[in-house]
Design an enzyme around this catalytic site. Sequence first.
Site, PDB file in Angstrom:
ATOM      1  N   ARG A 158       0.833  -1.218   0.000  1.00 30.34           N
ATOM      2  CA  ARG A 158       0.000   0.000   0.000  1.00 30.34           C
ATOM      3  C   ARG A 158       0.859   1.257   0.000  1.00 30.34           C
ATOM      4  O   ARG A 158       0.650   2.177  -0.793  1.00 30.34           O
ATOM      5  CB  ARG A 158      -0.901   0.019   1.236  1.00 30.34           C
ATOM      6  CG  ARG A 158      -2.019  -0.975   1.216  1.00 30.34           C
ATOM      7  CD  ARG A 158      -2.868  -0.809   2.487  1.00 30.34           C
ATOM      8  NE  ARG A 158      -3.933  -1.778   2.532  1.00 30.34           N
ATOM      9  CZ  ARG A 158      -3.791  -3.043   2.918  1.00 30.34           C
ATOM     10  NH1 ARG A 158      -2.601  -3.487   3.296  1.00 30.34           N
ATOM     11  NH2 ARG A 158      -4.819  -3.875   2.932  1.00 30.34           N
ATOM     12  N   ARG A 235      10.996   0.179   8.488  1.00 27.46           N
ATOM     13  CA  ARG A 235      11.587  -0.248   9.755  1.00 27.46           C
ATOM     14  C   ARG A 235      13.093  -0.051   9.668  1.00 27.46           C
ATOM     15  O   ARG A 235      13.714  -0.366   8.640  1.00 27.46           O
ATOM     16  CB  ARG A 235      11.305  -1.730  10.020  1.00 27.46           C
ATOM     17  CG  ARG A 235       9.917  -2.040  10.510  1.00 27.46           C
ATOM     18  CD  ARG A 235       9.696  -1.560  11.958  1.00 27.46           C
ATOM     19  NE  ARG A 235       8.372  -1.916  12.429  1.00 27.46           N
ATOM     20  CZ  ARG A 235       7.279  -1.143  12.339  1.00 27.46           C
ATOM     21  NH1 ARG A 235       7.374   0.059  11.795  1.00 27.46           N
ATOM     22  NH2 ARG A 235       6.121  -1.548  12.812  1.00 27.46           N
ATOM     23  N   GLU A 264      15.321   2.294  18.226  1.00 21.62           N
ATOM     24  CA  GLU A 264      14.643   3.540  18.618  1.00 21.62           C
ATOM     25  C   GLU A 264      14.414   3.566  20.129  1.00 21.62           C
ATOM     26  O   GLU A 264      14.092   2.528  20.704  1.00 21.62           O
ATOM     27  CB  GLU A 264      13.300   3.629  17.875  1.00 21.62           C
ATOM     28  CG  GLU A 264      13.515   3.760  16.381  1.00 21.62           C
ATOM     29  CD  GLU A 264      12.215   3.612  15.576  1.00 21.62           C
ATOM     30  OE1 GLU A 264      11.129   3.615  16.185  1.00 21.62           O
ATOM     31  OE2 GLU A 264      12.312   3.471  14.366  1.00 21.62           O
ATOM     32  N   HIS A 282      10.272   8.700  14.131  1.00 16.19           N
ATOM     33  CA  HIS A 282       9.208   7.728  13.813  1.00 16.19           C
ATOM     34  C   HIS A 282       7.828   8.414  13.839  1.00 16.19           C
ATOM     35  O   HIS A 282       6.975   8.111  14.659  1.00 16.19           O
ATOM     36  CB  HIS A 282       9.260   6.537  14.790  1.00 16.19           C
ATOM     37  CG  HIS A 282       8.561   5.317  14.259  1.00 16.19           C
ATOM     38  ND1 HIS A 282       8.989   4.040  14.501  1.00 16.19           N
ATOM     39  CD2 HIS A 282       7.447   5.176  13.500  1.00 16.19           C
ATOM     40  CE1 HIS A 282       8.181   3.178  13.916  1.00 16.19           C
ATOM     41  NE2 HIS A 282       7.230   3.849  13.307  1.00 16.19           N
TER      42      HIS A 282
HETATM   43  C1  8YV Z   1       3.306   3.834  14.350  1.00 13.11           C
HETATM   44  C2  8YV Z   1       4.237   1.983  12.798  1.00 13.11           C
HETATM   45  O1  8YV Z   1       4.229   4.815  14.718  1.00 13.11           O
HETATM   46  O2  8YV Z   1       2.330   1.311  11.596  1.00 13.11           O
HETATM   47  C3  8YV Z   1       3.401   1.006  12.065  1.00 13.11           C
HETATM   48  O3  8YV Z   1       3.841  -0.154  11.957  1.00 13.11           O
HETATM   49  O4  8YV Z   1       5.333   1.716  13.148  1.00 13.11           O
HETATM   50  C4  8YV Z   1       3.740   3.366  13.025  1.00 13.11           C
HETATM   51  O5  8YV Z   1       2.801   3.792  12.165  1.00 13.11           O
HETATM   52  C5  8YV Z   1       3.116   3.015  15.537  1.00 13.11           C
HETATM   53  O6  8YV Z   1       2.536   1.789  15.289  1.00 13.11           O
HETATM   54  C6  8YV Z   1       2.261   3.819  16.506  1.00 13.11           C
HETATM   55  O7  8YV Z   1       1.837   3.094  17.545  1.00 13.11           O
END
Ligand code: 8YV
Length: 317
Positions: A158, A235, A264, A282
Amino acid sequence: MKPQVLQLNPILVPQINDQLAERYTVHKLFEVQDPSAYLRAHGAAIEAAITGGHTGITRAMLEQLPQLRVVAVNGVGTDAVDLAYCRERGLPVTATLGALTEDVADLAIGLLIAACRNLCAGDRFVRDGQWEKFPQPGAIPLARRFSGMRVGIVGMGRVGRAVAVRAAAFGCPIRYTDLRAMDDVAHTFVADLVELARQSDALVLCAAADKAEGIVDAAVLDALGPQGFLVNVARGRLVNEDHLTEALTAGRIAGVGLDVFVDEPRVPAALRQSERATLQAHRASATWETRTAMAQMVLDSVAQALAGERPAMSLTT
Ligand code: 8YV
């Protein structure tokens, strides 16, 4: 009695927190001093777990939650959850599929333009009063044009597709790599990542990290070359960070735009000190619009699972 929900990560949308508190007894593990002791005391009663994409939940924790009926990930990456174990246990793991696509793609393009045009270094130059001290136009090196750059997308899911739409609007020829070529994607597929890097001015990482640790290494960076840019909104561990800092410091690549890192919130000093690195904490999905939509999906997933339904966003059941 209200069902008990374990929350491993804060949700930043007040109205969703209000609804969670109204429906459930919420155990905020992120506020607890000793999470193991807390889970020993409360784990047996927990029916739902809410976590972030980066945080996930360890298998050891899952084993301490015998009544668990859903893991709702407030994110799209599920690499920090043992999906095979959850599948075996018949446990739905849900993600916020589709909710953050546009924002993550926006940030990828933002980082790429910022890296090419040295936006952050330029901002610091003005802010620190350097412009007045060094008003000659040559005080700031010329930047690079983004429009028309050859963009290589790693991971045509996506987010990759949304990055492609945006890059195409800037007149960028687009190539991509993934596990296989995709029939519904008109752009050129390049199976080998080193070859894709060789044919690109900028590589944009949009891939899931489940089975792709360290795929961007010295060979890929050298193929990208001293004129090449790397953007990562997926990531941190897709990249060999030691190889990246070496390549950036030595000028073997031109610049980076990074939203994610291996460990992180720790970011290598060499990246923090580099004028050619544009860095974010992030933040790709961190807008009110997206975080509200994501949190609503989390709320729905928990409600569906606790009502005995298969959550619509389940990846494991
Ligand atoms: C978010 C993420 O920062 O979607 C993901 O996998 O790493 C990010 O969009 C995170 O999940 C927020 O809780």
